[in-house]
Structure formats: C-alpha cells, structure tokens
Design an enzyme around this catalytic site. Structure first.
Site, PDB file in Angstrom:
ATOM      1  N   ARG A 228     -18.701  79.112  -3.863  1.00  0.00           N
ATOM      2  CA  ARG A 228     -19.355  79.728  -2.698  1.00  0.00           C
ATOM      3  C   ARG A 228     -19.650  81.211  -2.859  1.00  0.00           C
ATOM      4  NH1 ARG A 228     -16.137  76.511   2.123  1.00  0.00           N
ATOM      5  NH2 ARG A 228     -17.228  74.541   1.787  1.00  0.00           N
TER       6      ARG A 228
ATOM      7  N   ALA B 269      -2.765  73.366  17.284  1.00  0.00           N
ATOM      8  CA  ALA B 269      -2.885  71.910  17.151  1.00  0.00           C
ATOM      9  C   ALA B 269      -4.137  71.533  16.379  1.00  0.00           C
ATOM     10  CB  ALA B 269      -2.872  71.254  18.535  1.00  0.00           C
ATOM     11  N   GLY B 270      -4.446  72.303  15.323  1.00  0.00           N
ATOM     12  CA  GLY B 270      -5.513  71.913  14.403  1.00  0.00           C
ATOM     13  C   GLY B 270      -4.938  70.968  13.356  1.00  0.00           C
ATOM     14  N   GLY B 271      -5.617  70.882  12.209  1.00  0.00           N
ATOM     15  CA  GLY B 271      -5.169  69.967  11.162  1.00  0.00           C
ATOM     16  C   GLY B 271      -3.762  70.258  10.672  1.00  0.00           C
TER      17      GLY B 271
ATOM     18  N   LEU C 103     -22.578  76.153  10.834  1.00  0.00           N
ATOM     19  CA  LEU C 103     -22.407  75.755   9.437  1.00  0.00           C
ATOM     20  C   LEU C 103     -23.279  74.562   9.048  1.00  0.00           C
ATOM     21  CD1 LEU C 103     -20.621  76.154   6.882  1.00  0.00           C
ATOM     22  CD2 LEU C 103     -19.177  74.362   7.791  1.00  0.00           C
TER      23      LEU C 103
ATOM     24  N   ARG D 118     -12.016  80.516  -1.692  1.00  0.00           N
ATOM     25  CA  ARG D 118     -11.636  79.109  -1.547  1.00  0.00           C
ATOM     26  C   ARG D 118     -12.741  78.191  -2.060  1.00  0.00           C
ATOM     27  NH1 ARG D 118     -12.824  75.264   2.117  1.00  0.00           N
ATOM     28  NH2 ARG D 118     -13.689  76.602   3.747  1.00  0.00           N
TER      29      ARG D 118
ATOM     30  N   HIS E 253     -19.794  81.651   3.645  1.00  0.00           N
ATOM     31  CA  HIS E 253     -20.372  80.357   3.291  1.00  0.00           C
ATOM     32  C   HIS E 253     -21.858  80.560   3.048  1.00  0.00           C
ATOM     33  CE1 HIS E 253     -21.606  76.201   3.378  1.00  0.00           C
ATOM     34  NE2 HIS E 253     -20.337  75.824   3.399  1.00  0.00           N
TER      35      HIS E 253
ATOM     36  N   THR F 121     -22.933  72.072   6.004  1.00  0.00           N
ATOM     37  CA  THR F 121     -21.924  71.791   4.972  1.00  0.00           C
ATOM     38  C   THR F 121     -22.483  71.854   3.550  1.00  0.00           C
ATOM     39  OG1 THR F 121     -20.396  70.141   4.084  1.00  0.00           O
ATOM     40  CG2 THR F 121     -22.315  69.293   5.229  1.00  0.00           C
ATOM     41  N   GLU F 122     -21.577  72.219   2.642  1.00  0.00           N
ATOM     42  CA  GLU F 122     -21.880  72.188   1.212  1.00  0.00           C
ATOM     43  C   GLU F 122     -22.208  70.754   0.769  1.00  0.00           C
ATOM     44  OE1 GLU F 122     -19.125  73.627  -2.451  1.00  0.00           O
ATOM     45  OE2 GLU F 122     -19.264  74.884  -0.678  1.00  0.00           O
TER      46      GLU F 122
ATOM     47  N   PHE G  19     -19.053  68.318  -4.937  1.00  0.00           N
ATOM     48  CA  PHE G  19     -18.883  69.525  -4.123  1.00  0.00           C
ATOM     49  C   PHE G  19     -18.841  70.730  -5.040  1.00  0.00           C
ATOM     50  CE2 PHE G  19     -17.366  71.035   0.113  1.00  0.00           C
ATOM     51  CZ  PHE G  19     -18.136  70.170   0.879  1.00  0.00           C
TER      52      PHE G  19
ATOM     53  N   GLN H  50     -14.260  84.815   2.997  1.00  0.00           N
ATOM     54  CA  GLN H  50     -15.298  84.029   2.334  1.00  0.00           C
ATOM     55  C   GLN H  50     -16.562  83.922   3.178  1.00  0.00           C
ATOM     56  OE1 GLN H  50     -15.221  79.534   1.867  1.00  0.00           O
ATOM     57  NE2 GLN H  50     -15.101  80.186  -0.263  1.00  0.00           N
TER      58      GLN H  50
ATOM     59  N   GLY I  18      -1.332  72.119  12.164  1.00  0.00           N
ATOM     60  CA  GLY I  18      -0.356  71.988  13.252  1.00  0.00           C
ATOM     61  C   GLY I  18      -0.032  70.539  13.556  1.00  0.00           C
TER      62      GLY I  18
ATOM     63  N   ASP J 162      -4.678  84.820  16.395  1.00  0.00           N
ATOM     64  CA  ASP J 162      -3.533  85.136  17.276  1.00  0.00           C
ATOM     65  C   ASP J 162      -2.205  85.133  16.520  1.00  0.00           C
ATOM     66  OD1 ASP J 162      -5.424  84.973  19.367  1.00  0.00           O
ATOM     67  OD2 ASP J 162      -5.112  82.815  19.503  1.00  0.00           O
TER      68      ASP J 162
ATOM     69  N   SER K 140      -9.898  73.332   1.954  1.00  0.00           N
ATOM     70  CA  SER K 140      -9.223  73.803   3.174  1.00  0.00           C
ATOM     71  C   SER K 140      -8.582  72.651   3.928  1.00  0.00           C
ATOM     72  CB  SER K 140     -10.175  74.573   4.087  1.00  0.00           C
ATOM     73  OG  SER K 140     -11.230  73.750   4.511  1.00  0.00           O
TER      74      SER K 140
ATOM     75  N   HIS L  45     -17.044  82.705   6.901  1.00  0.00           N
ATOM     76  CA  HIS L  45     -16.659  81.311   7.075  1.00  0.00           C
ATOM     77  C   HIS L  45     -15.153  81.081   7.054  1.00  0.00           C
ATOM     78  CE1 HIS L  45     -16.805  77.003   6.835  1.00  0.00           C
ATOM     79  NE2 HIS L  45     -16.336  76.953   5.596  1.00  0.00           N
TER      80      HIS L  45
END
Length: 442
Positions: free
Chosen positions: A289, A18-20, A255, A401, A245, A257-258, A122, A243, A22, A224, A406, A356
């Site tokens: 990166r 149930a992340g982005g 982290l 990436r 970071h 962020t960039e 970015f 990758q 999902g 998993d 992402s 990362h």
C-alpha cells in the site's frame, strides 16, 4: 464521601471495545469460564470492523501450495523491516488455525468449486519468499469479510453469555500502584457513572484515523483507548506510522477495497496509462500500500492527475465481467454508485490515497500484555492491562501494514489475550477492594 453516585461491579475480565479484537477476546474469555463484561460506546455490530472489506490472510493453501513462513516473509518485508519478527512469526503461524476456527464459529466465507474457502490475490503477498510470484492468500466473504466476522463473533459471545454494556463510554483506566484494576465509564443513556473492577482489562478500542481530515475510518475511530493509556502515564509506540490506503473515493474518503485490484482492477492516470507498471513492474497494481499510495501521489504531483483539478486518479473495473463484480465485489459496486455516482461496469471510480490505518498504538508483547520501559527493562509488563487490534502495537505491521493482515491481527491477538488471561486468572478469583476514591479525578 464521593460527590457522584457510582455503580460498582466486579468481573474476572473486562473488554473495552466490541470490534473484531474485542469480541474475539470476549468469546475466548467466556469459553474459558471467566465472568466477562464487554463495554462498548456503540452497539457491537456497529463497530468499525464491520467495514473491513478485503479478507483475512492465512496460508491455508486452497488455491496453490502455501506456507506460513512465506506469509511471515511478506509481512516482515511489507513492514519495511520494522515489524517485531517474533510477533509476526506467531501471527502467521497461528493464522491457518485461527481462520479454520472462524469457519467453525460460522463465518460464511466465499467458496471455491470444491467447497474450500475462497482465497483472492492481495497486495504485497508472494510465494517462495518473494521469488514465486503473486500469492492468493486472502480468505474472503465476498467484499464484506469484516461484516461476516463481526456478526459471527457477536453471536458466539451472546451464546456463551458474555455481559454487554452497550453505549457505555469508558473514561479512564483505574490504576493503582502501577497495576490496572479496571475502568470507570459513564452510561450515555442516563449519565450514570460505573466503576468496573477486574483482574484483567483488555483494550480493543480501535484506531485514531479521525485525527485526520480525510480518512476511511468511521467517525467513532477517535483513539479513546490510546488516550486513556496516555493519561495513565504510560507510553504509546510508533504513532507516526500512519497508513494511507491507495483507493479512497475522491471527495468522500470511503474505502474501495484492495480486493478490487486483486480481482483485476487497474489504476489509470489522466493519459489512460496503467502507471503502476512503471513503479512496480512485477507486482504492478498489487504492490504494497505504501508503494501504490506514493506512486499515485507522484502521478498527481507531476500533473498526470484526473478531473478538472487534476487532483486524483482512476480505478477501472469496467473490463471485469458484471457477474464477477456482482459475486465478488457487490459492496464496492454499491459504494461507488452512492458516493461517486459511478456505474463500475461502465466507468472508472475516482480515487485518492486516504488515511486508513494506524500501525502505532499501545505497546504489547505477542501475548497481548501491555509493556513499558522500567528500570532499563523495555518489556516491563503492566499487571492487569492488555491490548489488541488497531489500538495495540504488537508491532506486527511495523511501518506499513499489508492488506488483509488487520483482520488477522484482530482475531489472532484477541484470541491471544483471552488465552493469556485464562492462564493467569481463575474464574471467580478474589479481588482486593478498590481504593475509596478510585476514579474520582476522572
């Protein structure tokens, strides 16, 4: 007779994770009228997407002229020319519409003076096929973009009545005759075993960063879904493409962020030199990166590292105004204070390249369908099985990436999985029964 009592349920579609990716898949499925279960070992808003900071790339051109083809070029180049160019074409072309769709769902993006979505610079982003200089293409909600997207998508999924099974751990896929028929899971609360039968199973289980000692991932990023696919006898792709970071906090791995460099932060060695000017004279601190991580590592190896052990470099934000830091990078200021004991307005943050992101994973086509090699055909589709997000390898990222691609990957291919599923199956479609002992070996 089965020795374990098993609860059997049937849905048109299942989403594992149930992340982005999902949640975006789940939203698309329930909007299409399909009965959908979303199974997660965590409460949905605790998924690791919540930690994504920088933003989501889309050529919507709010800061300057932009074109999705330029974004495509940057992504292909950033992948070390190893990405799947058809899939990259699809992702970058769909990006503007996907971001506007997120805005319509209610994602609270930061704004420009005229009310349009704020876009920051970015790493690895250029205009005019690399000839036009640095692009501002990264749509951001301060430095908490993943948090904003995840909470919004969870709200949308609930609004359309998606069924959530929270703190259920999926053990294995239920495979029959080369087709995925669903999954078997156990409830972490009471230990009961559940079999979910479905016409379409979408794996959105995230990466496997925790295979490494030091990484920016949460402790739940254990791969998993990739393991389930392997146990089902299906291949994984590009697992060696990991990758680093450039800016994980030294010692903690958290982290930075960039976006910190996008807003004007610079990397320094022990001599106070802005060393990226030597390695990437044009892009400097906003090179891609892999370039920045390698450069930092070379600095440390050649004895120009910082601290008593000369084993890290410094990220300096102290020349930026406190107002900019407070408005655009509030989370970074807080993270640096907690994990490095540093006040970013006055002193630099000690950083080190840290594991990362996993470019590799479950091989899919650009529609999200899982593929394998069969009878000489490298694109044989596994019926009933799809994957999206960091768990998948559509290979839009190739060997490296680009920052802010992402979150784009999550929403574009989560959406693609839902669209493809809605094409293939009808709501309430009849499903043949599972074999009596399905999942018993698990």
């Amino acid at each position: 007779e089965r020795p374990v009592l098993c609860v059997d349920t049937t849905y048109d579609a299942l989403v594992v994770g149930a992340g982005g990716a999902g949640l975006r898949a789940a939203v698309g499925l329930v909007e299409a009228g399909l009965s959908t279960a979303c199974i997660s070992k965590l409460f949905p808003t605790r998924s690791h997407t919540v930690a994504a900071q920088g933003g989501v790339n889309a050529a919507i051109g709010n800061s300057h002229e932009d074109d999705w083809r330029w974004h495509t070029y940057d992504t292909v180049k950033g992948s070390d020319w190893l990405g799947d160019q058809d899939a990259i074409h699809y992702m970058c072309r769909e990006a503007p519409a996907t971001v506007i769709e997120l805005e319509n769902y209610g994602v609270p993006f930061s704004r420009n003076e005229d009310g349009t979505i704020y876009q920051r610079a970015f790493g690895g982003q250029s205009t005019k096929f690399g000839k036009g200089g640095q692009a501002q293409r990264c749509c951001a909600a301060a430095d908490r973009t993943g948090h904003a997207i995840l909470h919004t998508l969870y709200g949308q999924a609930l609004r359309h009545n998606c069924q959530f099974f929270v703190e259920y751990f999926v053990i294995d896929l239920l495979m029959e005759d080369g087709e995925c028929r669903g999954v078997i899971a156990y409830c972490l609360e009471d230990g009961s075993i559940h079999r979910f039968r479905s016409k379409s199973t979408i794996l959105a289980t995230g990466g496997y960063g925790r295979a490494y000692f030091s990484c920016t991932s949460a402790h739940t990023c254990t791969g998993d879904g990739n393991a389930m696919v392997t146990r089902a006898g299906l291949p994984l792709q590009d697992l060696e493409f990991v990758q680093f970071h450039p800016t994980g906090i030294y010692g903690a791995g958290c982290l930075i962020t960039e976006g910190a460099r996008g807003e004007g932060g610079i990397l320094l060695n022990s001599q106070g030199e802005r060393y990226m000017e030597r390695y990437a004279p044009t892009a400097k601190d906003l090179a891609s990166r892999d370039v920045v991580s390698r450069s930092s590592t070379i600095e440390v190896r050649e004895g120009r590292g910082c601290g008593p052990l000369k084993d890290h470099v410094l990220l300096d934000l102290s020349h930026l105004s406190p107002e900019i830091l407070h408005e655009r990078l509030p989370g970074i200021s807080e993270t640096a204070a907690i994990f490095a004991g540093v006040d970013v307005t006055k002193e630099p943050i000690p950083v080190l390249p840290t594991v990362h992101y996993n470019m590799g994973g479950i091989p899919t086509n650009f529609l999200g369908e899982v593929v394998t090699k069969k009878d000489g055909n490298p694109d044989h589709i596994i019926p009933g099985l799809m994957a999206a997000g960091e768990a998948a390898c559509v290979s839009v990222h190739g060997a490296n990436r680009l920052g802010a691609n992402s979150l784009l990957d999550l929403v574009v291919f989560g959406r693609a999985c839902a669209l493809r599923t809605a094409e293939i199956i009808k709501p309430g479609q009849q499903q043949k029964p599972l074999s009596k002992n399905a999942g018993e070996q698990s």
